[in-house]
Design an enzyme around this catalytic site. Structure first.
Site, PDB file in Angstrom:
ATOM      1  N   LYS A 154       1.073  -1.080  -0.001  1.00  0.00           N
ATOM      2  CA  LYS A 154       0.058  -0.045   0.081  1.00  0.00           C
ATOM      3  C   LYS A 154       0.845   1.328  -0.100  1.00  0.00           C
ATOM      4  O   LYS A 154       1.797   1.451   0.915  1.00  0.00           O
ATOM      5  CB  LYS A 154      -0.956   0.062   1.079  1.00  0.00           C
ATOM      6  CG  LYS A 154      -1.615   1.444   1.254  1.00  0.00           C
ATOM      7  CD  LYS A 154      -2.406   1.377   2.393  1.00  0.00           C
ATOM      8  CE  LYS A 154      -1.959   1.254   3.837  1.00  0.00           C
ATOM      9  NZ  LYS A 154      -2.900   1.958   4.952  1.00  0.00           N
ATOM     10  N   ASP A 155       0.837   1.852  -1.111  1.00  0.00           N
ATOM     11  CA  ASP A 155       1.676   3.176  -1.354  1.00  0.00           C
ATOM     12  C   ASP A 155       1.195   4.369  -1.045  1.00  0.00           C
ATOM     13  O   ASP A 155       0.304   4.822  -1.944  1.00  0.00           O
ATOM     14  CB  ASP A 155       2.513   2.930  -2.530  1.00  0.00           C
ATOM     15  CG  ASP A 155       3.451   4.045  -2.873  1.00  0.00           C
ATOM     16  OD1 ASP A 155       3.666   4.363  -4.101  1.00  0.00           O
ATOM     17  OD2 ASP A 155       4.084   4.279  -1.853  1.00  0.00           O
TER      18      ASP A 155
HETATM   19  C1  FW2 Z   1      -4.473   4.542   5.987  1.00  0.00           C
HETATM   20  C2  FW2 Z   1      -4.597   4.657   4.723  1.00  0.00           C
HETATM   21  C3  FW2 Z   1      -5.011   5.904   4.072  1.00  0.00           C
HETATM   22  C4  FW2 Z   1      -3.907   6.994   4.439  1.00  0.00           C
HETATM   23  C5  FW2 Z   1      -4.079   8.353   3.946  1.00  0.00           C
HETATM   24  C6  FW2 Z   1      -3.228   9.443   4.390  1.00  0.00           C
HETATM   25  O1  FW2 Z   1      -3.823   3.732   6.670  1.00  0.00           O
HETATM   26  O2  FW2 Z   1      -5.045   5.432   7.043  1.00  0.00           O
HETATM   27  O3  FW2 Z   1      -2.544   6.453   3.963  1.00  0.00           O
HETATM   28  O4  FW2 Z   1      -5.440   8.522   4.149  1.00  0.00           O
HETATM   29  O5  FW2 Z   1      -3.742  10.691   3.794  1.00  0.00           O
HETATM   30  O6  FW2 Z   1      -3.913   3.961   4.105  1.00  0.00           O
END
Ligand code: FW2
Length: 287
Positions: A154-155
Site C-alpha cells: 500500500k503506497d
Molecule cells: C491509512 C491509509 C490512508 C492513508 C491516507 C493518508 O492507513 O489510513 O494513508 O489517508 O492521507 O491507507
C-alpha cells in the site's frame, strides 16, 4: 479492483468502542467497501497498544470477510506477536507493516531484515505499507523487490508513477495506492485498488467512481474525485486524523466516536465549520 477502508478507530473517553467499530465496518462494507485495513494511519495504528490492536482485529474479523492487519512497531517482538495473533482469524488475508520509522539512517539491509523477520513469523502474505511523508523514509519498488518476501504494497504517495513501479518490477504483487486524491488515477491505471480513508465516509461514491471508470465515463468519475478533493481540502487544515470522525457523522449520519489524544477531537466550532465547508461537495457525493 478493490476498495479497501483503513477504518477509523472509535474511542469514547479514551477507551475503544468495539461495538461501534464493528457496526461501522458492517455499514461501509454493505455500501461498497471490499476489505478492511485495521490499525492503519486513519485507524491511529501507531497510537494503539498491542492489546488494543488485537481487540480491533477480533472485532473486524467478526464484521468483515476480508481484513488486512497492520502490525508495524518499533518493537519487533510486538510486530511478530501481532502477526502470529492474526493467524487465528480466517478473515485476515494479509499482514501489513510500515517500515521501521523515526530512527534516521537505518540501512536498506536493516529495513529488509525487519520485513524478512516478519515474513518468517506468519503464513499470511506480508504487505509493505509505504508512507514516506509519515514514516520519514521511502521503501521504493527496487528496495521492495530486494526484500524478496513481500506479496503486496500500500503506497501512500502522491505520485502514481511511484506506485506503478511496484507493479512494473513485481507484476504478481498486489499494489494499492493510499492517497484519496488518486482514487480515479489508481482505478484508471489498473492498480489492484485503493486504500482510501474516504471509504469511511463516502463508500458509495467510491463504488460509483469505480463503476464510472469501468464504463469509461471519465467525466462523471472526475466529478466524484474532485468532490472528494474538496472534502480533503476543507478537512486537512483541521487535522485530518481528527476530521475523519466528523466526516463519518456528516456523510453517514452516525456518531463514529472520537480520536484519542494526542490526536484531539475537533472542537464544536471546528465541527460546525467543517459541516458548512463540505456542504457543496456533499451534494455532489450524495448516493
Ligand atoms: C491509512 C491509509 C490512508 C492513508 C491516507 C493518508 O492507513 O489510513 O494513508 O489517508 O492521507 O491507507
Amino acid at each position: 479492483m478493490d476498495i479497501i477502508a483503513p477504518v477509523v478507530t472509535p474511542f469514547r473517553n479514551g477507551r475503544l468502542d468495539l461495538d461501534l467499530y464493528a457496526e461501522h465496518i458492517r455499514n461501509i462494507t454493505a455500501k461498497g467497501v471490499d476489505a478492511i485495513f485495521v490499525a492503519g494511519t486513519t485507524g491511529l495504528g501507531p497510537a494503539l497498544s498491542v492489546e488494543e490492536r488485537k481487540a480491533l482485529l477480533e472485532a473486524a474479523a467478526s464484521a468483515a470477510r476480508r481484513v488486512i492487519f497492520q502490525v508495524g512497531s518499533l518493537v519487533l517482538d510486538q510486530a511478530l506477536d501481532l502477526a502470529k495473533y492474526a493467524e487465528r482469524f480466517d478473515a485476515v488475508e494479509a499482514i501489513a507493516s510500515v517500515p521501521p520509522y523515526y530512527f534516521p539512517r537505518l540501512s536498506e539491509r536493516q529495513i529488509a531484515k525487519y520485513f524478512r523477520d516478519l515474513c518468517a513469523a506468519t503464513t499470511r502474505p506480508v504487505y509493505l505499507y509505504n508512507y514516506p511523508a509519515a514514516v520519514g523514509r521511502d521503501v521504493d519498488a527496487k528496495a521492495a523487490r530486494e526484500i524478496g518476501c513481500l506479496k503486496g504494497v500500500k503506497d501512500t504517495n502522491d505520485s502514481i508513477a511511484h506506485t506503478l513501479a511496484y507493479k512494473r518490477l513485481m507484476p504478481h504483487m498486489r499494489v494499492y495506492n493510499g492517497s484519496d486524491s488518486l482514487v480515479l488515477a489508481s482505478f484508471s491505471v489498473g492498480l489492484d485498488g485503493v486504500v482510501a480513508s474516504s471509504a469511511n465516509y463516502v463508500p458509495e461514491a467510491l463504488a460509483r467512481l469505480r463503476e464510472y471508470v469501468a464504463r469509461g465515463d471519465l467525466e462523471r468519475a472526475r466529478s466524484l474525485q474532485f468532490a472528494i478533493d474538496e472534502v480533503l481540502e476543507a478537512a486537512r487544515p483541521l487535522g485530518y486524523s481528527s476530521a475523519v470522525y466528523e466526516l463519518v457523522e456528516i456523510f453517514q449520519g452516525y456518531d463514529a466516536g472520537e480520536p484519542r489524544p494526542p490526536i484531539y477531537p475537533l472542537d464544536p466550532e471546528e465541527r460546525a465549520w467543517l459541516r458548512a465547508a463540505v456542504a457543496q461537495a456533499r451534494s455532489k457525493l450524495a448516493p
